[in-house]
Design an enzyme around this catalytic site. Structure first.
Site, short mmCIF file in Angstrom:
data_model
loop_
_atom_site.label_atom_id
_atom_site.label_comp_id
_atom_site.label_asym_id
_atom_site.label_seq_id
_atom_site.Cartn_x
_atom_site.Cartn_y
_atom_site.Cartn_z
N GLU A 40 -13.61 4.31 -2.92
CA GLU A 40 -12.22 4.71 -2.67
C GLU A 40 -11.69 5.59 -3.80
O GLU A 40 -11.78 5.22 -4.97
CB GLU A 40 -11.35 3.46 -2.54
N ASP A 41 -11.15 6.74 -3.44
CA ASP A 41 -10.46 7.62 -4.38
C ASP A 41 -11.32 8.05 -5.56
O ASP A 41 -10.89 8.00 -6.72
CB ASP A 41 -9.16 6.96 -4.86
N ASP B 72 -14.45 5.93 1.92
CA ASP B 72 -13.28 5.91 2.81
C ASP B 72 -12.61 7.28 2.91
O ASP B 72 -12.13 7.66 3.98
CB ASP B 72 -12.27 4.89 2.30
N ASP B 73 -12.57 8.03 1.82
CA ASP B 73 -11.91 9.33 1.84
C ASP B 73 -12.65 10.32 2.73
O ASP B 73 -12.04 11.14 3.41
CB ASP B 73 -11.78 9.88 0.42
N LYS C 249 -5.56 -2.16 -0.72
CA LYS C 249 -6.39 -1.88 0.46
C LYS C 249 -6.97 -3.18 1.02
O LYS C 249 -6.95 -3.41 2.24
CB LYS C 249 -7.51 -0.92 0.09
N ASN D 89 -1.21 11.51 0.94
CA ASN D 89 -0.48 10.39 0.36
C ASN D 89 -0.23 10.64 -1.13
O ASN D 89 -0.99 11.38 -1.75
CB ASN D 89 -1.29 9.10 0.51
N ARG E 283 -9.23 9.94 -8.82
CA ARG E 283 -8.39 10.74 -7.92
C ARG E 283 -7.59 9.78 -7.05
O ARG E 283 -7.89 9.60 -5.88
CB ARG E 283 -9.26 11.66 -7.07
N TYR F 12 0.86 -1.19 0.00
CA TYR F 12 0.00 0.00 0.00
C TYR F 12 0.90 1.24 0.00
O TYR F 12 1.98 1.22 -0.56
CB TYR F 12 -0.99 -0.04 1.17
#
Length: 507
Positions: free
Chosen positions: A271-272, A294-295, A200, A445, A182, A129
């Site tokens: 996610e993202d 999650d973000d 993940k 990140n 993203r 990750y």
């Protein structure tokens, strides 16, 4: 910290409905080479002669039977040798080499892969990750050797209900979904973003004990606006601009309906996703399906645990959290998610409205301090915009250094995706904080996008600080002993994870 992760995961196993136990003996319908090519059943040279005869493997493997433990030792020896041989290589080259050797094991023998991962999670987490996963995603089309997970694209419209039954597992508990728009702080990586769901979920298996036979990484390919990828002859995704508006939502709607038709008790983690779709999809599906973003929500939960741990580290009771002045840098989905969660916590602790709780928080984006005087104020950021009359000495668009000097915050929290934005001047300004132990959270990140490094924070802001980051950094040697705080912060984070997992997995 990883020991705490294992403890937290084991404490959930007795209460949640998800299966974390890998079945023992099972019926295998494959024979011969098909077994050796299936990472779920392949044991490499570990098949005893009785199994080789029953499964049609005699003659397809070298004669010597190598035990699971011996295979484990052989792999670790190969990995340590690679680690030694690439020590002088650039960090990116070394990290990708380590990822490749782990990925080859994952493709060949999943049982051994997860055993290695669980036993060495501290060493391998940065490889599978962040920060290495960002580099993997950027180069995924060139690194691709074997498909993993499922791919749903705009070309599959009207076919997703039948496609979902192509996945061989009868039961799926956890799905991580991305559209690649993203990826971390790297932007639109299109179909190459599949590396994020894969990494993940591997972390969830290793650190949270989720059954690896019941996970599913998914890429929702609706195109890409990354011109470099569109011109790349190796790019594996759709060569078209991203769908927008209702066309986009129709694709996501169809996918969600298909998933929950086959697996009605599954959890889907978004996610993202880019800012506009992260909030839109969360509001669209949160009351209809078992899902979360999650973000927005996951990052917020962890950040809030860290903020509460910071109050304790400052030697103050948790009730003093309502008095903390917090500057949040970054008004994307993660930044606004953290801000919303923190404001809700202050509101509940103080027993007042969220509007009143807002007074302790300051939001900055790429244009500086966000106030109600801003033209074309983003509706998602509007609830956190300051009234110009409340901030004497600060104007709309004030830069970060001005805000830190004027506000003297207890916490400086970065989710901007802009590497180094907490520069020397900003970090030195935190020395004038109203807290004797200010906190600096560089949460973006991958590592190159972190607002500052741990070494820079302690060098310029002083040793008497609380530091947290979204990606790992090398240890910083200090004369100041700060292990007690680290323990408090880790315990707070793990308790947050425990409660979050319990809430999600028991739905």
């Amino acid at each position: 910290m990883w020991n705490f992760a294992r403890i937290a995961a084991s404490s959930l196993r007795g209460s949640r409905r998800l299966s974390t136990a890998i079945p023992g003996p099972c019926i295998v319908h494959k024979r011969g080479a098909d077994i050796l090519h299936d990472p779920w059943f392949n044991k490499d040279t570990g098949f005893p002669y009785t199994e080789r005869d029953r499964l049609g493997l005699r003659g397809l493997l070298p004669p010597r039977v190598i035990s699971f433990e011996q295979q484990y030792d052989r792999f670790m020896q190969s990995y340590r040798s690679l680690e030694k041989n690439t020590r002088n290589e650039p960090e990116g080259v070394s990290s990708l080499s380590k990822w490749r050797i782990l990925n080859r094991l994952h493709d060949r023998n999943e049982t051994l892969y997860y055993r290695v991962l669980i036993d060495n999670i501290k060493d391998f987490a940065p490889i599978i990750y962040t920060p290495t996963v960002g580099l993997v995603c950027q180069n995924y089309s060139g690194l691709f050797r074997r498909p993993r997970g499922m791919y749903f694209s705009a070309k599959d419209k009207g076919e997703m209900m039948s496609m979902i039954y192509n996945w061989p597992a009868e039961k799926v508990d956890m799905i991580v979904l991305t559209d690649g728009s993203r990826i971390l702080g790297l932007g639109d990586l299109g179909v190459q973003g599949i590396g994020i769901p894969i990494g993940k979920l591997d972390m969830y298996v290793a650190a949270a004990g989720i059954n690896p036979q019941r996970i599913l990484p998914v890429m929702l390919d609706v195109g890409t606006n990354n011109q470099k990828l569109l011109e790349d002859r190796l790019y594996l995704g759709l060569r078209q601009p991203r769908l927008e508006g209702e066309e986009y939502l129709e694709i996501v709607d169809e996918f969600m309906e298909a998933v929950f038709t086959r697996w009605p008790k599954a959890i889907v983690q978004f996610e993202d996703f880019q800012f506009k779709w992260a909030f839109e999809t969360l509001q669209r599906y949160r009351t209809k399906f078992c899902m979360f973003n999650d973000d927005i929500q996951g990052t917020a939960g962890v950040a809030l645990a860290g903020l509460l741990g910071t109050v304790r580290a400052q030697g103050r009771p948790l009730t003093d959290f309502v008095k903390q002045k917090i500057v949040v840098v970054g008004a994307g989905s993660a930044g606004l998610g953290v801000l919303k969660q923190a404001v809700q916590a202050v509101s509940r602790m103080a027993g007042n409205s969220e509007a009143a709780a807002n007074s302790q928080f300051y939001l900055l984006d790429k244009d500086g301090l966000v106030t109600k005087a801003r033209k074309n104020l983003d509706p998602a950021a509007a609830p956190f915009a300051k009234d110009p009359g409340e901030i004497d000495g600060l104007a709309e668009g004030a830069n970060l250094l001005e805000v830190v000097r004027k506000v003297r915050p207890h916490v400086l929290l970065g989710l901007s995706g802009v590497g180094g934005i907490f520069n020397e001047e900003v970090l030195k300004a935190t020395r004038e904080s109203d807290s004797p132990k200010p906190a600096i959270f560089a949460m973006s990140n991958p590592t190159n996008n972190a607002e500052c490094s741990a070494a820079d924070a302690f060098e310029h802001a002083g040793e008497n600080i609380v530091f947290a980051s979204g990606s790992p950094f090398a240890n910083v040697d200090l004369e100041l002993v700060w292990e007690p705080f680290f323990l408090v912060l880790v315990l707070s984070l793990m308790e947050c994870y425990r409660q979050l997992l319990s809430a999600l997995l028991l739905i």
